[in-house]
Design an enzyme around this catalytic site. Structure first.
Site, PDB file in Angstrom:
ATOM      1  N   HIS A  79      -6.793 -51.311 -41.078  1.00  0.00           N
ATOM      2  CA  HIS A  79      -8.243 -51.541 -40.993  1.00  0.00           C
ATOM      3  C   HIS A  79      -8.962 -50.207 -40.838  1.00  0.00           C
ATOM      4  N   ASP A 108     -26.270 -32.232 -63.592  1.00  0.00           N
ATOM      5  CA  ASP A 108     -25.072 -32.991 -63.214  1.00  0.00           C
ATOM      6  C   ASP A 108     -24.433 -32.262 -62.050  1.00  0.00           C
ATOM      7  N   TRP A 144      -4.179 -45.654 -36.456  1.00  0.00           N
ATOM      8  CA  TRP A 144      -4.632 -44.742 -37.516  1.00  0.00           C
ATOM      9  C   TRP A 144      -4.406 -43.287 -37.112  1.00  0.00           C
ATOM     10  N   SER A 171      -8.408 -35.653 -52.823  1.00  0.00           N
ATOM     11  CA  SER A 171      -9.655 -36.177 -53.374  1.00  0.00           C
ATOM     12  C   SER A 171     -10.864 -35.665 -52.591  1.00  0.00           C
ATOM     13  N   SER A 172     -10.775 -35.734 -51.257  1.00  0.00           N
ATOM     14  CA  SER A 172     -11.925 -35.309 -50.456  1.00  0.00           C
ATOM     15  C   SER A 172     -12.209 -33.833 -50.623  1.00  0.00           C
ATOM     16  N   HIS A 255     -11.725 -34.955 -34.928  1.00  0.00           N
ATOM     17  CA  HIS A 255     -13.076 -34.954 -34.399  1.00  0.00           C
ATOM     18  C   HIS A 255     -14.111 -34.532 -35.436  1.00  0.00           C
ATOM     19  N   GLU A 257     -13.875 -35.003 -38.392  1.00  0.00           N
ATOM     20  CA  GLU A 257     -13.901 -36.163 -39.277  1.00  0.00           C
ATOM     21  C   GLU A 257     -14.969 -37.177 -38.852  1.00  0.00           C
ATOM     22  N   TYR A 259     -17.722 -36.598 -37.433  1.00  0.00           N
ATOM     23  CA  TYR A 259     -19.038 -36.083 -37.822  1.00  0.00           C
ATOM     24  C   TYR A 259     -19.192 -36.073 -39.324  1.00  0.00           C
ATOM     25  N   SER A 270     -33.062 -39.251 -42.279  1.00  0.00           N
ATOM     26  CA  SER A 270     -34.128 -38.261 -42.350  1.00  0.00           C
ATOM     27  C   SER A 270     -34.910 -38.334 -43.656  1.00  0.00           C
ATOM     28  N   HIS A 304     -11.087 -33.894 -26.396  1.00  0.00           N
ATOM     29  CA  HIS A 304     -11.647 -34.982 -25.592  1.00  0.00           C
ATOM     30  C   HIS A 304     -11.007 -36.317 -25.942  1.00  0.00           C
ATOM     31  N   HIS A 305     -10.221 -36.345 -27.018  1.00  0.00           N
ATOM     32  CA  HIS A 305      -9.473 -37.565 -27.325  1.00  0.00           C
ATOM     33  C   HIS A 305      -8.157 -37.616 -26.566  1.00  0.00           C
ATOM     34  N   THR A 330     -27.770 -33.398 -31.017  1.00  0.00           N
ATOM     35  CA  THR A 330     -27.956 -34.771 -31.502  1.00  0.00           C
ATOM     36  C   THR A 330     -29.238 -35.340 -30.928  1.00  0.00           C
ATOM     37  N   LYS A 333     -32.179 -34.325 -32.852  1.00  0.00           N
ATOM     38  CA  LYS A 333     -32.388 -35.156 -34.040  1.00  0.00           C
ATOM     39  C   LYS A 333     -33.097 -36.455 -33.687  1.00  0.00           C
ATOM     40  N   ARG A 452      -7.117 -51.296 -25.638  1.00  0.00           N
ATOM     41  CA  ARG A 452      -7.232 -51.543 -27.072  1.00  0.00           C
ATOM     42  C   ARG A 452      -5.839 -51.698 -27.674  1.00  0.00           C
TER      43      ARG A 452
HETATM   44  C1  HEA Z   1     -15.900 -46.881 -40.412  1.00  0.00           C
HETATM   45  C2  HEA Z   1     -15.045 -47.411 -39.699  1.00  0.00           C
HETATM   46  C3  HEA Z   1     -14.966 -48.831 -39.199  1.00  0.00           C
HETATM   47  C4  HEA Z   1     -15.694 -49.954 -39.527  1.00  0.00           C
HETATM   48  C5  HEA Z   1     -16.805 -50.095 -40.535  1.00  0.00           C
HETATM   49  C6  HEA Z   1     -15.173 -51.021 -38.706  1.00  0.00           C
HETATM   50  C7  HEA Z   1     -15.642 -52.336 -38.745  1.00  0.00           C
HETATM   51  C8  HEA Z   1     -15.175 -53.351 -37.939  1.00  0.00           C
HETATM   52  N1  HEA Z   1     -14.188 -53.258 -36.977  1.00  0.00           N
HETATM   53 FE1  HEA Z   1     -13.050 -51.612 -36.601  1.00  0.00          FE
HETATM   54  N2  HEA Z   1     -11.947 -49.955 -36.207  1.00  0.00           N
HETATM   55  C9  HEA Z   1     -12.130 -48.704 -36.714  1.00  0.00           C
HETATM   56  C10 HEA Z   1     -13.093 -48.331 -37.630  1.00  0.00           C
HETATM   57  C11 HEA Z   1     -14.018 -49.215 -38.198  1.00  0.00           C
HETATM   58  N3  HEA Z   1     -14.162 -50.529 -37.910  1.00  0.00           N
HETATM   59  C12 HEA Z   1     -11.176 -47.783 -36.159  1.00  0.00           C
HETATM   60  C13 HEA Z   1     -11.083 -46.291 -36.464  1.00  0.00           C
HETATM   61  C14 HEA Z   1     -10.385 -48.517 -35.285  1.00  0.00           C
HETATM   62  C15 HEA Z   1      -9.220 -48.015 -34.424  1.00  0.00           C
HETATM   63  C16 HEA Z   1      -7.925 -48.389 -35.051  1.00  0.00           C
HETATM   64  C17 HEA Z   1      -6.758 -47.990 -34.223  1.00  0.00           C
HETATM   65  O1  HEA Z   1      -6.719 -48.367 -33.033  1.00  0.00           O
HETATM   66  O2  HEA Z   1      -5.862 -47.304 -34.747  1.00  0.00           O
HETATM   67  C18 HEA Z   1     -10.902 -49.875 -35.331  1.00  0.00           C
HETATM   68  C19 HEA Z   1     -10.394 -50.920 -34.548  1.00  0.00           C
HETATM   69  C20 HEA Z   1     -11.000 -52.159 -34.426  1.00  0.00           C
HETATM   70  C21 HEA Z   1     -10.697 -53.112 -33.413  1.00  0.00           C
HETATM   71  C22 HEA Z   1      -9.741 -52.893 -32.256  1.00  0.00           C
HETATM   72  C23 HEA Z   1      -8.383 -53.333 -32.578  1.00  0.00           C
HETATM   73  C24 HEA Z   1      -7.475 -53.041 -31.443  1.00  0.00           C
HETATM   74  O3  HEA Z   1      -7.622 -52.016 -30.793  1.00  0.00           O
HETATM   75  O4  HEA Z   1      -6.581 -53.858 -31.223  1.00  0.00           O
HETATM   76  C25 HEA Z   1     -11.479 -54.215 -33.644  1.00  0.00           C
HETATM   77  C26 HEA Z   1     -11.482 -55.430 -32.825  1.00  0.00           C
HETATM   78  O5  HEA Z   1     -12.427 -56.087 -32.683  1.00  0.00           O
HETATM   79  C27 HEA Z   1     -12.283 -53.926 -34.804  1.00  0.00           C
HETATM   80  C28 HEA Z   1     -13.210 -54.794 -35.356  1.00  0.00           C
HETATM   81  C29 HEA Z   1     -14.067 -54.462 -36.392  1.00  0.00           C
HETATM   82  C30 HEA Z   1     -14.995 -55.401 -36.988  1.00  0.00           C
HETATM   83  C31 HEA Z   1     -15.134 -56.852 -36.628  1.00  0.00           C
HETATM   84  C32 HEA Z   1     -15.674 -54.707 -37.962  1.00  0.00           C
HETATM   85  C33 HEA Z   1     -16.764 -55.264 -38.845  1.00  0.00           C
HETATM   86  O6  HEA Z   1     -17.878 -54.427 -38.817  1.00  0.00           O
HETATM   87  C34 HEA Z   1     -16.274 -55.464 -40.252  1.00  0.00           C
HETATM   88  C35 HEA Z   1     -17.275 -56.284 -41.039  1.00  0.00           C
HETATM   89  C36 HEA Z   1     -16.945 -56.426 -42.486  1.00  0.00           C
HETATM   90  C37 HEA Z   1     -16.409 -57.514 -43.071  1.00  0.00           C
HETATM   91  C38 HEA Z   1     -15.991 -58.696 -42.292  1.00  0.00           C
HETATM   92  C39 HEA Z   1     -16.139 -57.560 -44.520  1.00  0.00           C
HETATM   93  C40 HEA Z   1     -17.125 -58.279 -45.351  1.00  0.00           C
HETATM   94  C41 HEA Z   1     -17.063 -59.742 -45.442  1.00  0.00           C
HETATM   95  C42 HEA Z   1     -16.055 -60.531 -45.887  1.00  0.00           C
HETATM   96  C43 HEA Z   1     -14.696 -60.019 -46.183  1.00  0.00           C
HETATM   97  C44 HEA Z   1     -16.282 -61.944 -46.102  1.00  0.00           C
HETATM   98  C45 HEA Z   1     -15.351 -62.832 -45.355  1.00  0.00           C
HETATM   99  C46 HEA Z   1     -15.784 -62.963 -43.946  1.00  0.00           C
HETATM  100  C47 HEA Z   1     -15.276 -63.834 -43.076  1.00  0.00           C
HETATM  101  C48 HEA Z   1     -14.094 -64.665 -43.372  1.00  0.00           C
HETATM  102  C49 HEA Z   1     -15.922 -64.004 -41.731  1.00  0.00           C
HETATM  103  N4  HEA Z   1     -11.977 -52.681 -35.259  1.00  0.00           N
HETATM  104  C1  HEA Z   2     -19.371 -41.464 -36.439  1.00  0.00           C
HETATM  105  C2  HEA Z   2     -18.495 -41.323 -35.580  1.00  0.00           C
HETATM  106  C3  HEA Z   2     -18.645 -40.803 -34.181  1.00  0.00           C
HETATM  107  C4  HEA Z   2     -19.680 -40.119 -33.571  1.00  0.00           C
HETATM  108  C5  HEA Z   2     -20.994 -39.668 -34.160  1.00  0.00           C
HETATM  109  C6  HEA Z   2     -19.254 -39.872 -32.232  1.00  0.00           C
HETATM  110  C7  HEA Z   2     -20.024 -39.196 -31.294  1.00  0.00           C
HETATM  111  C8  HEA Z   2     -19.580 -38.826 -30.033  1.00  0.00           C
HETATM  112  N1  HEA Z   2     -18.381 -39.163 -29.462  1.00  0.00           N
HETATM  113 FE1  HEA Z   2     -16.956 -40.370 -30.288  1.00  0.00          FE
HETATM  114  N2  HEA Z   2     -15.432 -41.314 -31.212  1.00  0.00           N
HETATM  115  C9  HEA Z   2     -15.413 -41.766 -32.497  1.00  0.00           C
HETATM  116  C10 HEA Z   2     -16.424 -41.636 -33.427  1.00  0.00           C
HETATM  117  C11 HEA Z   2     -17.616 -40.966 -33.185  1.00  0.00           C
HETATM  118  N3  HEA Z   2     -18.017 -40.412 -32.012  1.00  0.00           N
HETATM  119  C12 HEA Z   2     -14.173 -42.443 -32.783  1.00  0.00           C
HETATM  120  C13 HEA Z   2     -13.776 -43.083 -34.120  1.00  0.00           C
HETATM  121  C14 HEA Z   2     -13.416 -42.382 -31.620  1.00  0.00           C
HETATM  122  C15 HEA Z   2     -12.044 -42.990 -31.322  1.00  0.00           C
HETATM  123  C16 HEA Z   2     -10.920 -42.482 -32.113  1.00  0.00           C
HETATM  124  C17 HEA Z   2      -9.665 -43.224 -31.750  1.00  0.00           C
HETATM  125  O1  HEA Z   2      -9.130 -42.962 -30.666  1.00  0.00           O
HETATM  126  O2  HEA Z   2      -9.227 -44.081 -32.550  1.00  0.00           O
HETATM  127  C18 HEA Z   2     -14.234 -41.648 -30.655  1.00  0.00           C
HETATM  128  C19 HEA Z   2     -13.807 -41.344 -29.370  1.00  0.00           C
HETATM  129  C20 HEA Z   2     -14.493 -40.511 -28.510  1.00  0.00           C
HETATM  130  C21 HEA Z   2     -13.941 -39.980 -27.305  1.00  0.00           C
HETATM  131  C22 HEA Z   2     -12.519 -40.213 -26.787  1.00  0.00           C
HETATM  132  C23 HEA Z   2     -12.432 -41.436 -25.986  1.00  0.00           C
HETATM  133  C24 HEA Z   2     -11.039 -41.729 -25.574  1.00  0.00           C
HETATM  134  O3  HEA Z   2     -10.213 -42.047 -26.429  1.00  0.00           O
HETATM  135  O4  HEA Z   2     -10.771 -41.631 -24.375  1.00  0.00           O
HETATM  136  C25 HEA Z   2     -14.917 -39.212 -26.718  1.00  0.00           C
HETATM  137  C26 HEA Z   2     -14.753 -38.467 -25.446  1.00  0.00           C
HETATM  138  O5  HEA Z   2     -15.417 -37.580 -25.156  1.00  0.00           O
HETATM  139  C27 HEA Z   2     -16.080 -39.270 -27.592  1.00  0.00           C
HETATM  140  C28 HEA Z   2     -17.275 -38.601 -27.361  1.00  0.00           C
HETATM  141  C29 HEA Z   2     -18.335 -38.562 -28.252  1.00  0.00           C
HETATM  142  C30 HEA Z   2     -19.568 -37.823 -28.008  1.00  0.00           C
HETATM  143  C31 HEA Z   2     -19.923 -37.062 -26.778  1.00  0.00           C
HETATM  144  C32 HEA Z   2     -20.335 -37.993 -29.125  1.00  0.00           C
HETATM  145  C33 HEA Z   2     -21.696 -37.379 -29.360  1.00  0.00           C
HETATM  146  O6  HEA Z   2     -21.770 -36.785 -30.618  1.00  0.00           O
HETATM  147  C34 HEA Z   2     -22.815 -38.364 -29.199  1.00  0.00           C
HETATM  148  C35 HEA Z   2     -24.145 -37.668 -29.124  1.00  0.00           C
HETATM  149  C36 HEA Z   2     -25.331 -38.582 -29.170  1.00  0.00           C
HETATM  150  C37 HEA Z   2     -26.109 -38.956 -28.135  1.00  0.00           C
HETATM  151  C38 HEA Z   2     -25.810 -38.526 -26.746  1.00  0.00           C
HETATM  152  C39 HEA Z   2     -27.280 -39.879 -28.301  1.00  0.00           C
HETATM  153  C40 HEA Z   2     -28.590 -39.221 -28.607  1.00  0.00           C
HETATM  154  C41 HEA Z   2     -29.004 -38.142 -27.684  1.00  0.00           C
HETATM  155  C42 HEA Z   2     -30.094 -38.156 -26.884  1.00  0.00           C
HETATM  156  C43 HEA Z   2     -31.066 -39.275 -26.889  1.00  0.00           C
HETATM  157  C44 HEA Z   2     -30.323 -36.951 -26.042  1.00  0.00           C
HETATM  158  C45 HEA Z   2     -30.209 -37.105 -24.580  1.00  0.00           C
HETATM  159  C46 HEA Z   2     -28.870 -37.603 -24.136  1.00  0.00           C
HETATM  160  C47 HEA Z   2     -28.201 -37.167 -23.062  1.00  0.00           C
HETATM  161  C48 HEA Z   2     -28.615 -35.995 -22.262  1.00  0.00           C
HETATM  162  C49 HEA Z   2     -26.983 -37.909 -22.628  1.00  0.00           C
HETATM  163  N4  HEA Z   2     -15.790 -40.076 -28.668  1.00  0.00           N
HETATM  164 CU   LIG Z   3     -14.189 -36.857 -30.976  1.00  0.00          CU
END
Ligand code: HEA
Ligand code: HEA
Ligand SMILES: [Cu+2]
Ligand code: CUA
Lengths: 528, 295, 292
Positions: A79, A108, A144, A171-172, A255, A257, A259, A270, A304-305, A330, A333, A452
């Protein structure tokens, strides 16, 4: 002008697309390639979403009802990989393909053949990944993040996933090189860097991130491969290596990634907010600098992860502070966006609705991110549903909503038709309500102690899980509306004007007729 | 078809309808499929062959298309600039690929091995798990992994072949620069000579490297399986060696193009691209020589 | 709400099934971090709440401004855009500096607590904790040297958790959070856990103790807990790092006894000759070097 005559020397007539399947296989046209990327991404979103539905169905109530625990783990792993590498990233590349040349006035992308190559690798890469479900031992199930030694225990699927990731990486990187070269080299005269639309800016910076980190991912998974097959000891303490070393290398990629998945979204928002606020973007320059600072900081926060792996105290403090710093640019922004709406004249077309939802919900995700950054608190949050809630808030109503906003914003420009606004509004409201029903309770679950990556849970987590699952089904079904709107619009509808929106949007793309001609800007546009 | 009208300064050449990208994707899929089959033992090692053949064909077809377009004068300066930037960023991505492995080396040397031997934050690691491990670099870990029964191994001394190889690569850097200057000055005879010298030096380097590997495997007890030292040593030098081989092949191709009269003193992007690549390979080697062999 | 009544019923069931009164599954209220029963968990809860309220405060301001704009500056209400409003250095300085100040305010206690957490010196009892796919092994050191055993998911949970077992999880006491033999520690004592693993990475986590740490094969991580005197009872958690198929089924249960009861328990364990023989066999086994 004497342009483009060279192309006649080649094959078909240049102003018309080739016909049939050959058009799509052999194309070098940025619009065709952009379309392919976007369609591919939508398909992957449904596949990844279907996997999420399996996850949520199994978690609907305690006890194992539907799937084997190992299969559940493959579901979460795939997923995530499908959503990240198959849905969100290709969607952004597709948008870049369509919009960057239009926004900077280029004929292009700079390297059109390579552009097609970087797209066509993806279907093959994902074929490889989906095939893992049919080999002995089942699909990858180590998360993942592919942490060794667990990932190395994988069966026949193990090398398949690694090579699939290599292909996605290739590809990327090619896609990113193309964006950089296009933006740096192909801008119309007068389009100085600081006149560029923010979508181009954020993509330029994203592309640098991609080139810097995708090779590192490739390196890290290559080490997994050799540890498994060639007896190397990178991640094996007995040979002097360290399993945690993988995590460092992985998150050095991982990380930035995240962003990569949000900066282009910032760019999209924007673009849209100023249009429908009928007011220029507030603080353009500081937006550019904030984006650059976020990108820079993203390279020094990776650990931080890994707060729970037992790093030296100094390292934990460093990564805590650097992570917290990201909130500052952030925040700039978010405040700039708010100031853009302030004293504007707002109207609420679907793209604007999605952009506003992004503003609120991404910020909530950001707040939980900042909370995660406090190391002592993270000792409690880490690997719980609080983290799952955090990253879905930034990824789904963050990245995915921004992509949908972009599609609703530019779709008429691509197809030449207006879409069904009523349906789009329904899609918005249902999505926004259900996404919160889906992910907000996960904060509670995490804080109450639900880890999780588990297929079954203690009964005190039952209530919120049920709520979350109901939200998930609702959100998933709502996405069918999105597909319907897009398909309808591609097939026909009310003609769109060149401007599309009566909000007088800025940008070169709106000077072209709708649909944008197959070859745009053959004669160089003028930018004042 | 006549190309007399082809070049015009203000048009950016956009190719139309190219079969090579999709062929390339199929190639990658075949290549990866072959590798997977071989690694999983589904098929013998020949399963890699089709992919490699297709890869060679891909390069030949794609590059000859590009070279043909170039020779027909379809590329203006803007296209040339795109190619340059593309190459630069490609090389940067390669740098980052190597950075991952250098990172692994530094991490292992500075953190993992000291921790395993009870230093820093991990005192109990030694006490409870690896009591008689006194880690020092080079190391094959507390379990002394490797081919020899007693767990010992030897390293390749920096002052032997590696020093000679360093000299060879540095010399090749000089020769390619001379060739480049000669090309700009229009002395094509010199270009041919020094370019040939460059790739010959390159192939010599690879030959020596192969000798070194042979010795490591047969006499030094140093293999990929020799703990973390063997892992980092062979992965770093191995990937570098592959890049040298590739670079030398590219130099050879450029040499053939020179022989056929390609390139002008002003426009010779392919030559420069390969030269940059060669310098990159060179710099990586210096890093290797210092951190893998010497220190 | 049926959910709440069910939860209450369940609590009662759990209490009945175990030592009445003393049994506690989790001090969490079901939607927030538990305050917990150790000094550290209290500090951590404090940091959590502080961070949360700051976020709420910022949210009120930021979302307030957004909602105000959404209501006030609508085209449909005839709002006229102020297109000259494109930049303000003063505003930008303010909204850069204020977040920095807030972050510093939040960082200070976090850093202080972290320093405390990482100080494992002067512990009074050390226990070696080893993760396996999928169980925990506890080996006591110091005064309790020689005591050691494995701790696995209890049988009733294990039966109920099989695919389509037909057993209602609600009917199983402490479903998925009970083990055959809990870890036993004394209250009021600084207990140091030395964490490692024999196969893949696991993580040891009991929310009420406020701490989580990875168990990594080939390395030993440290963490410490001191359960306040008077907080004796059962505390439950589970493995918190994906470790394969049965990751969801390797719970952790800790029984906290008064130091006197603990001493007695250790004596009883040692006296058990069979147990001792079992131990030494285990000891030999864990002393083996890990090779894959
Ligand atoms: C861009 C990234 C992205 C996006 C878009 C989503 C979208 C969603 N994610 Fe996911 N998710 C991750 C990135 C993302 N996730 C990552 C990185 C993890 C961590 C994995 C790991 O632990 O290794 C994770 C893990 C994760 C978990 C935790 C699993 C676990 O730790 O055991 C769950 C559980 O609720 C979850 C739920 C969902 C749901 C419900 C959506 C929904 O938003 C999805 C909605 C979209 C659809 C449903 C498809 C469209 C519709 C159909 C197909 C029609 C049919 C519909 C029905 C039958 C109802 N995701
Ligand atoms: C689009 C993806 C995205 C983005 C933008 C961010 C943004 C941020 N993430 Fe997140 N993060 C993930 C995707 C993302 N993360 C994913 C996928 C994981 C889990 C991966 C995995 O384990 O599978 C993760 C996990 C993750 C962890 C690890 C958790 C753990 O496993 O224990 C941490 C810890 O520091 C963290 C921190 C942050 C912080 C500080 C930001 C900051 O950039 C956020 C900044 C934004 C704001 C704060 C809001 C706006 C600001 C204001 C209004 C200003 C004033 C605010 C203050 C003074 C507080 N993230
Ligand atoms: Cu991070
Ligand atoms: Cu052990 Cu998860």
């Amino acid at each position: 002008m004497a342009h483009a005559s060279a192309e006649h020397a080649h094959d078909d007539h240049p102003d018309q697309p080739a016909t049939g399947i050959k058009r799509w296989l052999f194309t070098t046209n940025h619009k065709d390639i952009g379309t392919m990327y976007l369609v591919f991404s939508l398909i992957m979103f449904f596949i990844g979403g279907a996997m999420a539905m399996v996850i949520r169905a199994e978690l609907f109530k305690p006890g194992l009802q539907l799937v084997d625990p190992l299969f559940y783990n493959s579901m979460t792993t795939n997923h995530a990989l499908v959503m990240i590498f198959g849905a969100v990233m290709p969607a952004f590349v597709g948008l870049a393909n369509w919009m960057v040349p239009l926004q900077i006035g280029a004929p292009d992308m700079a390297l059109p053949r390579m552009n097609n190559f970087s797209f066509w690798i993806l279907p093959f890469a994902f074929t490889l990944m989906i095939l893992t479900f049919f080999v002995p031992g089942g699909a990858a199930a180590g998360g993942w993040t592919l942490y060794p030694p667990l990932s190395i225990q994988g069966g026949d699927s193990f090398p398949m996933v690694i090579f699939a990731i290599h292909m996605m990486g290739i590809s990327s990187i090619m896609g990113a090189i193309n964006v950089i070269v296009t933006i740096v080299n192909m801008r119309a005269p007068g389009m100085t860097l600081l006149k560029m639309p923010l979508f181009c800016w954020t993509w330029l910076i994203t592309a640098y991130l991609l080139i810097a980190v995708m090779p590192v991912l490739a390196g890290s998974v290559t080490m997994l491969l050799t540890d498994h097959f060639f007896k190397t000891s990178f991640f094996n303490a007995a040979g002097g290596g360290d399993p945690v070393m993988f995590q460092h290398i992985f998150w050095f990629f991982g990380h930035p990634e995240v962003y990569i998945m949000i900066l282009p979204a910032f760019g999209i928002v924007s673009e849209i907010l100023p249009t429908f606020s009928r007011k220029p973007l507030f603080g353009y320059d500081s937006m550019v600098y904030a984006t650059a600072s976020i990108a820079f900081l993203s390279f020094i926060v990776w650990a931080h992860h890994m707060f729970t792996v037992g790093m030296p105290l100094a390292a934990q403090l460093f990564f805590m502070l650097s992570t917290m710093l990201i909130a500052v640019p952030t925040g700039v922004k978010v405040f700039n966006w708010t100031a853009t709406m302030w004293r504007g004249s707002l109207s609420f077309e679907p793209p604007m609705l999605f952009a506003i939802a992004f503003l609120f919900l991404f910020t909530i995700g950001g707040f939980s991110g900042v909370m995660l950054a406090f190391v002592p608190a993270d000792f409690q949050y880490q690997d719980t549903y609080f983290v799952v809630a955090h990253f879905h808030y930034v990824l789904v109503p963050g990245a995915v909503f921004a992509i949908m906003a972009a599609v609703y914003y530019w779709l008429p420009k691509w197809t030449g038709h207006m879409y069904n606004m009523t349906l789009a509004n329904w899609h918005f409201w249902l999505s926004t309500i259900f996404v919160n029903v889906l992910f907000f309770p996960q904060h509670f679950l995490g804080l109450a102690g639900m880890p999780r990556r588990i297929p079954d849970y203690a009964v005190q987590f039952a209530d919120w899980n049920m709520v979350s699952s109901i939200g998930a089904f609702g959100f998933g079904l709502s996405q069918i509306l999105f597909a319907i709107v897009v398909i309808q619009c591609a097939r026909g509808g009310k003609k769109a004007t060149a401007q599309v929106w009566d909000a007088n949007p800025r940008g070169l793309e709106w000077t072209l007729p709708s649909p944008a001609p197959y070859h745009s800007f053959q004669s160089v546009p003028e930018v004042k | 078809m006549s190309d007399a009208h082809a070049q015009s300064a203000d048009s950016y050449y956009i190719p139309h309808g190219s079969p090579w990208p999709i062929f390339g994707s199929v190639t990658l899929f075949t290549l990866m499929g072959g590798a997977i089959s071989a690694l999983n033992g589904w098929l013998p090692a020949w399963s890699l062959v089709p992919g490699f053949v297709m890869l060679c064909l891909l390069f030949i077809f794609w590059f000859s298309t590009v070279i043909g377009e170039n020779q027909r004068g379809l590329y203006n300066l803007a296209v040339d600039r795109s190619f340059r930037m593309g190459m630069m960023w490609f090389i940067f991505s390669e740098v980052m690929f190597f950075a991952a492995f250098f990172g692994a080396l530094f991490y292992a040397r500075e953190l993992a091995v000291p921790w395993l031997s009870g230093n820093g934050v991990k005192v109990f690691t030694k006490m409870l798990l690896w009591n008689d491990y006194a880690g020092s670099w080079p190391s094959n870990g507390p379990s002394a992994l490797g081919p020899r029964a007693n767990g010992s191994f030897e390293t390749v001394p920096a002052l032997g072949l590696p020093a000679i190889n360093t000299a060879i690569l540095l010399a090749s850097s000089v020769t390619i620069t001379i060739a480049h200057h000669a090309l700009i000055a229009g002395h094509r005879g010199q270009v041919k000579f020094f370019l040939a010298l460059t790739f010959l030096l390159g192939f010599t380097f690879v030959g020596f490297q192969a000798m070194e590997y042979h010795e490591a495997y047969t006499e030094l007890g140093l293999t990929l399986g020799t703990g973390i030292y063997g892992s980092t040593f062979f992965m770093l030098t191995g990937f570098h060696g592959m890049h040298v081989t590739l670079g030398a092949i590219m130099l050879t191709v450029i040499w053939f193009r020179i022989m056929r009269g390609h390139f002008t003193p002003q426009r010779h992007f392919a030559f420069e691209a390969v030269a940059w690549y060669w310098h990159f390979v060179d710099v990586v080697w210096l890093g290797l020589f210092i951190f893998v062999y010497w220190l | 709400m049926s959910g709440i009544s069910r939860r209450i019923a369940n609590r009662c069931l759990a209490a009945a099934g175990f030592l009445a009164g003393a049994a506690q599954a989790n001090t969490s209220n079901g939607y927030n971090l538990p305050v917990g029963v150790t000094d550290l968990s209290v500090d951590i809860h404090h940091i959590h709440m502080q961070g949360f309220w700051w976020c709420v405060a910022i949210a009120v301001v930021v979302f307030g401004a957004m909602i105000f704009s959404l209501l006030k500056f609508r085209k449909s209400q005839g709002a006229v855009p102020d297109t000259t409003m494109v930049h303000s250095t003063k505003a930008e300085i303010i909204w850069t500096v204020i977040p920095v100040i807030i972050l510093v305010i939040m960082a200070v206690p976090a850093a202080a607590t972290l320093i405390k957490i990482e100080d494992t010196r002067n512990s009074e009892l050390s226990i070696r904790v080893t993760g396996y796919q999928w169980k925990w092994q506890y080996q006591y050191m110091d005064a309790a040297e020689g005591v050691g055993y494995f701790s696995t998911l209890s049988d009733d949970s294990n039966e109920a958790r099989q695919l389509n077992s037909g057993i209602d999880p609600q009917s199983v006491p402490n479903y998925l959070q009970s083990v055959d033999k809990p870890l036993v520690i004394p209250s009021g004592t600084k207990v140091r856990l030395l964490l490692t693993s024999q196969d893949v990475i696991h993580a040891w986590w009991v929310p009420d103790f406020g701490m989580k740490r990875d168990a990594i094969p080939g390395f030993v991580n440290e963490m410490w807990i001191r359960v306040a005197a008077g907080k004796e009872g059962f505390y439950r958690g589970q493995c918190a790092e994906l470790c394969g198929r049965d990751h969801g089924f390797m719970p952790i249960v800790v029984e906290v006894k008064t130091p006197d009861d603990f001493k007695q328990w250790v004596g009883a364990q040692k006296a058990d000759a069979k147990q001792a023989a079992f131990d030494s066999a285990l000891h030999a086994q864990t002393a083996q070097v890990i090779t894959r």
